[in-house]
Design a protein around this motif. Structure first.
Motif, PDB file in Angstrom:
ATOM      1  N   TYR A 158      47.215   1.562 -53.675  1.00 31.00           N
ATOM      2  CA  TYR A 158      47.476   2.998 -53.593  1.00 31.00           C
ATOM      3  C   TYR A 158      48.011   3.555 -54.915  1.00 31.00           C
ATOM      4  N   SER A 159      48.575   2.697 -55.753  1.00 29.51           N
ATOM      5  CA  SER A 159      48.939   3.141 -57.105  1.00 29.51           C
ATOM      6  C   SER A 159      47.682   3.471 -57.899  1.00 29.51           C
ATOM      7  N   MET A 160      46.658   2.628 -57.747  1.00 30.18           N
ATOM      8  CA  MET A 160      45.383   2.887 -58.416  1.00 30.18           C
ATOM      9  C   MET A 160      44.771   4.196 -57.930  1.00 30.18           C
ATOM     10  N   LEU A 161      44.744   4.404 -56.607  1.00 27.45           N
ATOM     11  CA  LEU A 161      44.219   5.652 -56.066  1.00 27.45           C
ATOM     12  C   LEU A 161      45.083   6.840 -56.463  1.00 27.45           C
ATOM     13  N   GLY A 162      46.398   6.646 -56.428  1.00 32.40           N
ATOM     14  CA  GLY A 162      47.310   7.729 -56.790  1.00 32.40           C
ATOM     15  C   GLY A 162      47.152   8.159 -58.231  1.00 32.40           C
ATOM     16  N   TYR A 163      46.894   7.197 -59.128  1.00 28.63           N
ATOM     17  CA  TYR A 163      46.686   7.553 -60.538  1.00 28.63           C
ATOM     18  C   TYR A 163      45.414   8.374 -60.721  1.00 28.63           C
ATOM     19  N   LEU A 164      44.360   8.009 -59.985  1.00 24.13           N
ATOM     20  CA  LEU A 164      43.141   8.825 -60.026  1.00 24.13           C
ATOM     21  C   LEU A 164      43.422  10.238 -59.528  1.00 24.13           C
ATOM     22  N   GLY A 165      44.202  10.334 -58.445  1.00 21.24           N
ATOM     23  CA  GLY A 165      44.571  11.655 -57.941  1.00 21.24           C
ATOM     24  C   GLY A 165      45.386  12.445 -58.941  1.00 21.24           C
ATOM     25  N   PHE A 166      46.263  11.759 -59.681  1.00 21.76           N
ATOM     26  CA  PHE A 166      47.073  12.430 -60.714  1.00 21.76           C
ATOM     27  C   PHE A 166      46.182  12.994 -61.817  1.00 21.76           C
ATOM     28  N   LEU A 167      45.226  12.205 -62.304  1.00 22.99           N
ATOM     29  CA  LEU A 167      44.312  12.690 -63.344  1.00 22.99           C
ATOM     30  C   LEU A 167      43.517  13.895 -62.855  1.00 22.99           C
ATOM     31  N   ALA A 168      43.024  13.823 -61.617  1.00 19.39           N
ATOM     32  CA  ALA A 168      42.254  14.941 -61.064  1.00 19.39           C
ATOM     33  C   ALA A 168      43.122  16.178 -60.912  1.00 19.39           C
ATOM     34  N   ALA A 169      44.367  16.002 -60.474  1.00 16.45           N
ATOM     35  CA  ALA A 169      45.261  17.151 -60.274  1.00 16.45           C
ATOM     36  C   ALA A 169      45.601  17.825 -61.607  1.00 16.45           C
TER      37      ALA A 169
END
Length: 217
Positions: free
Chosen positions: A116-127
């Protein structure tokens, strides 16, 4: 294109190597794609800030900021995935409990925290890309792609926000199908929102793709 291709690692009988490769490749390829979109958005901001004579923003144009953004943002994801693989990598699992009388062969993600850290980082870049693109959306249309980037990031965020509860509530091949759908739809959304408007101008209205038309607008 690599983001689309990595979906082919998900179908089929899972083994240890594919369990490791599919999530890692997905995380790294998407981080490169999203960091490229983020770099493009930052360059749009800098380009319009650097139009004033003597502006300090002009110095940033000389340092190839976009390359540094892509390399640094992608390296952070590589670091996250590297720690994940070294501490608790994904592996093949036999699930005896989800369906009575059946054994489900599936991939266990190892450490949920790093997954979920990996997914969360992708979400951070998109945000971050979404917020920056939204802030500069009102700049002149002839040179501004922020609107297209905003729509592409909206599609990406919408797909993955709706994917997470669906992913958590499914098991076995249905879980894999949910993630494949999220990968393909979010990749296609980014391509469609950013590149289709360009293709439309180049193919259908080439007369608009000239210097005089841009300066006039």
């Amino acid at each position: 294109m690599l983001s689309l291709v990595c979906a082919f690692l998900f179908p089929g009988r899972p083994v240890d190597i594919t369990c490791k490769m599919r999530q890692i490749s997905f995380g790294i390829f998407f981080s490169v794609a999203l960091s490229s979109v983020l770099a493009k958005t930052i360059m749009v901001c800098i380009a319009f800030k650097a139009t004033r004579p003597g502006s300090s923003w002009r110095k940033l144009m000389e340092f190839r900021v976009s390359y540094y953004v892509v390399v640094i943002c992608s390296f952070i994801q590589v670091l996250i995935c590297g720690i994940w693989l070294s501490m608790s990598p994904p592996y093949q699992e036999f699930d005896h409990h989800s369906y009575p009388g059946k054994i489900i062969i599936q991939c266990n993600e190892g450490s949920d925290i790093w997954f979920y850290s990996m997914l969360g980082y992708l979400g951070f870049l998109a945000a971050v890309s979404l917020v920056l693109a939204f802030m500069v959306r009102t700049l002149p249309d002839s040179f501004n792609e922020a609107k297209y980037i905003t729509f592409s990031m909206l599609v990406f965020c919408s797909v993955w926000i709706s994917m997470i509860p669906a992913y958590l509530s499914t098991r076995g091949k249905n879980m894999v199908a949910v993630e494949i759908f999220a990968i393909l739809s979010s990749s296609a959304g980014i391509l469609a929102c950013i590149f289709f408007p360009k293709c439309y101008i180049l193919i259908m209205k080439p007369e608009l793709n000239c210097r005089n038309q841009l300066v006039k607008k």
